[in-house]
Design a protein around this motif. Structure first.
Motif, mmCIF file in Angstrom:
data_model
loop_
_atom_site.group_PDB
_atom_site.id
_atom_site.type_symbol
_atom_site.label_atom_id
_atom_site.label_comp_id
_atom_site.label_asym_id
_atom_site.label_seq_id
_atom_site.Cartn_x
_atom_site.Cartn_y
_atom_site.Cartn_z
ATOM 1 N N LEU A 45 47.433 27.997 37.123
ATOM 2 C CA LEU A 45 46.972 29.282 36.852
ATOM 3 C C LEU A 45 47.318 30.232 38.117
ATOM 4 O O LEU A 45 47.385 29.570 39.331
ATOM 5 C CB LEU A 45 45.491 29.165 36.835
ATOM 6 C CG LEU A 45 44.945 29.028 35.420
ATOM 7 C CD1 LEU A 45 44.932 27.641 35.039
ATOM 8 C CD2 LEU A 45 43.345 29.125 35.510
ATOM 9 N N GLN A 46 47.970 31.266 38.202
ATOM 10 C CA GLN A 46 48.468 32.050 39.017
ATOM 11 C C GLN A 46 47.651 33.543 38.916
ATOM 12 O O GLN A 46 48.045 34.317 38.008
ATOM 13 C CB GLN A 46 49.871 32.241 39.087
ATOM 14 C CG GLN A 46 50.346 33.218 40.188
ATOM 15 C CD GLN A 46 50.231 32.430 41.484
ATOM 16 O OE1 GLN A 46 50.445 31.224 41.651
ATOM 17 N NE2 GLN A 46 49.828 33.197 42.748
ATOM 18 N N ALA A 47 46.780 33.764 39.984
ATOM 19 C CA ALA A 47 45.784 34.915 39.828
ATOM 20 C C ALA A 47 46.635 36.075 40.782
ATOM 21 O O ALA A 47 47.040 35.705 42.010
ATOM 22 C CB ALA A 47 44.669 34.909 39.990
ATOM 23 N N CYS A 48 46.554 37.215 40.359
ATOM 24 C CA CYS A 48 46.801 38.332 41.256
ATOM 25 C C CYS A 48 46.152 39.677 41.046
ATOM 26 O O CYS A 48 45.395 39.529 39.885
ATOM 27 C CB CYS A 48 48.437 38.418 41.009
ATOM 28 S SG CYS A 48 49.055 39.012 39.644
ATOM 29 N N CYS B 116 46.104 36.761 35.337
ATOM 30 C CA CYS B 116 45.892 35.551 35.520
ATOM 31 C C CYS B 116 46.971 34.967 34.757
ATOM 32 O O CYS B 116 46.772 34.991 33.210
ATOM 33 C CB CYS B 116 44.562 35.033 35.540
ATOM 34 S SG CYS B 116 44.744 32.788 35.657
ATOM 35 N N ALA B 117 48.212 34.282 35.167
ATOM 36 C CA ALA B 117 49.231 33.942 34.438
ATOM 37 C C ALA B 117 49.067 32.318 34.403
ATOM 38 O O ALA B 117 48.788 31.657 35.295
ATOM 39 C CB ALA B 117 50.884 34.184 34.935
ATOM 40 N N ALA C 182 34.350 40.114 46.457
ATOM 41 C CA ALA C 182 34.406 38.620 46.308
ATOM 42 C C ALA C 182 35.897 38.202 46.092
ATOM 43 O O ALA C 182 36.629 38.786 45.687
ATOM 44 C CB ALA C 182 33.582 38.211 45.366
ATOM 45 N N VAL C 183 35.905 36.912 46.453
ATOM 46 C CA VAL C 183 37.265 36.264 45.889
ATOM 47 C C VAL C 183 37.014 35.988 44.432
ATOM 48 O O VAL C 183 35.913 35.217 43.982
ATOM 49 C CB VAL C 183 37.547 35.049 46.805
ATOM 50 C CG1 VAL C 183 38.629 33.995 46.055
ATOM 51 C CG2 VAL C 183 37.533 35.317 48.253
ATOM 52 N N HIS C 184 38.053 36.319 43.600
ATOM 53 C CA HIS C 184 37.824 36.187 42.157
ATOM 54 C C HIS C 184 38.868 35.174 41.784
ATOM 55 O O HIS C 184 39.994 34.899 42.216
ATOM 56 C CB HIS C 184 38.146 37.598 41.416
ATOM 57 C CG HIS C 184 37.110 38.510 41.485
ATOM 58 N ND1 HIS C 184 36.729 39.044 42.817
ATOM 59 C CD2 HIS C 184 36.382 39.104 40.326
ATOM 60 C CE1 HIS C 184 35.719 39.859 42.519
ATOM 61 N NE2 HIS C 184 35.420 39.975 41.093
ATOM 62 N N TYR C 185 38.149 34.109 40.925
ATOM 63 C CA TYR C 185 39.072 33.059 40.479
ATOM 64 C C TYR C 185 39.261 33.392 38.857
ATOM 65 O O TYR C 185 38.227 33.163 38.245
ATOM 66 C CB TYR C 185 38.566 31.810 40.827
ATOM 67 C CG TYR C 185 38.461 31.527 42.110
ATOM 68 C CD1 TYR C 185 37.230 31.966 42.814
ATOM 69 C CD2 TYR C 185 39.304 30.713 42.990
ATOM 70 C CE1 TYR C 185 37.207 31.810 44.301
ATOM 71 C CE2 TYR C 185 39.163 30.503 44.369
ATOM 72 C CZ TYR C 185 38.004 31.122 45.052
ATOM 73 O OH TYR C 185 37.858 30.854 46.303
ATOM 74 N N GLN D 206 43.939 30.428 42.189
ATOM 75 C CA GLN D 206 43.981 30.374 43.624
ATOM 76 C C GLN D 206 43.110 31.142 44.348
ATOM 77 O O GLN D 206 42.639 31.124 45.425
ATOM 78 C CB GLN D 206 45.208 30.328 44.566
ATOM 79 C CG GLN D 206 45.777 31.774 44.849
ATOM 80 C CD GLN D 206 46.317 32.371 43.358
ATOM 81 O OE1 GLN D 206 46.119 31.877 42.344
ATOM 82 N NE2 GLN D 206 46.993 33.698 43.658
ATOM 83 N N GLY D 207 42.555 31.971 43.585
ATOM 84 C CA GLY D 207 41.821 33.056 44.099
ATOM 85 C C GLY D 207 42.383 34.408 44.440
ATOM 86 O O GLY D 207 43.381 34.060 45.098
ATOM 87 N N THR D 208 41.697 35.569 44.119
ATOM 88 C CA THR D 208 42.477 36.784 44.637
ATOM 89 C C THR D 208 41.164 37.662 45.212
ATOM 90 O O THR D 208 40.263 37.602 44.438
ATOM 91 C CB THR D 208 43.137 37.527 43.606
ATOM 92 O OG1 THR D 208 43.727 38.675 44.047
ATOM 93 C CG2 THR D 208 42.535 37.871 42.559
#
Length: 122
Positions: free
Chosen positions: A3-6, A21-22, A91-94, A114-116
């Motif tokens: 999972l790749q978050a941005c 999130c891809a 916050a850090v969003h996951y 990884q969190g954004t």
């Protein structure tokens, strides 16, 4: 599965951001997808979740009416549209994926991004 978050960033109160999130993996369309968030002072909490079909969603009370979760199974991507942001949304969003259930707890989610970081200034 990865999972790749941005999409995180700095925004003023009242502003908007859209997180993406891809997800890599062949069976994305069958997963429950969710967004969680965490600050140094609080445990990781569920923000929103969406069933595999996209027809059922659920939100934390603190974000209802302001955030919208959606998914595009063809693109294997889940989104979190955040409007009317408040400083307490900082916050850090996951993003996370649950292969088999419809859970609200972090322990049932099998894969994590990884969190954004989202920072909302007052």
């Amino acid at each position: 599965v990865q999972l790749q978050a941005c999409g995180g960033g700095l925004v003023q109160a009242g502003g908007s951001l859209r997180l993406s999130c891809a997800v890599s993996g062949r069976t994305f369309s069958s997963y429950t997808m969710a967004w969680f968030r965490q600050t140094p002072r609080k445990e990781r909490e569920l923000v929103a979740r969406i069933r595999w079909s996209g027809g059922i969603t659920d939100y934390a009370d603190s974000v209802k009416g302001r955030f919208t979760i959606s998914r595009d199974n063809a693109k294997s991507t889940v989104y979190l549209q955040m409007n009317s942001l408040k400083p307490e949304d900082t916050a850090v969003h996951y993003c996370a994926a649950d292969r088999t259930g419809w859970s609200t707890t972090i322990y049932d989610y099998d894969f994590w991004g990884q969190g954004t970081l989202v920072t909302v200034s007052s």
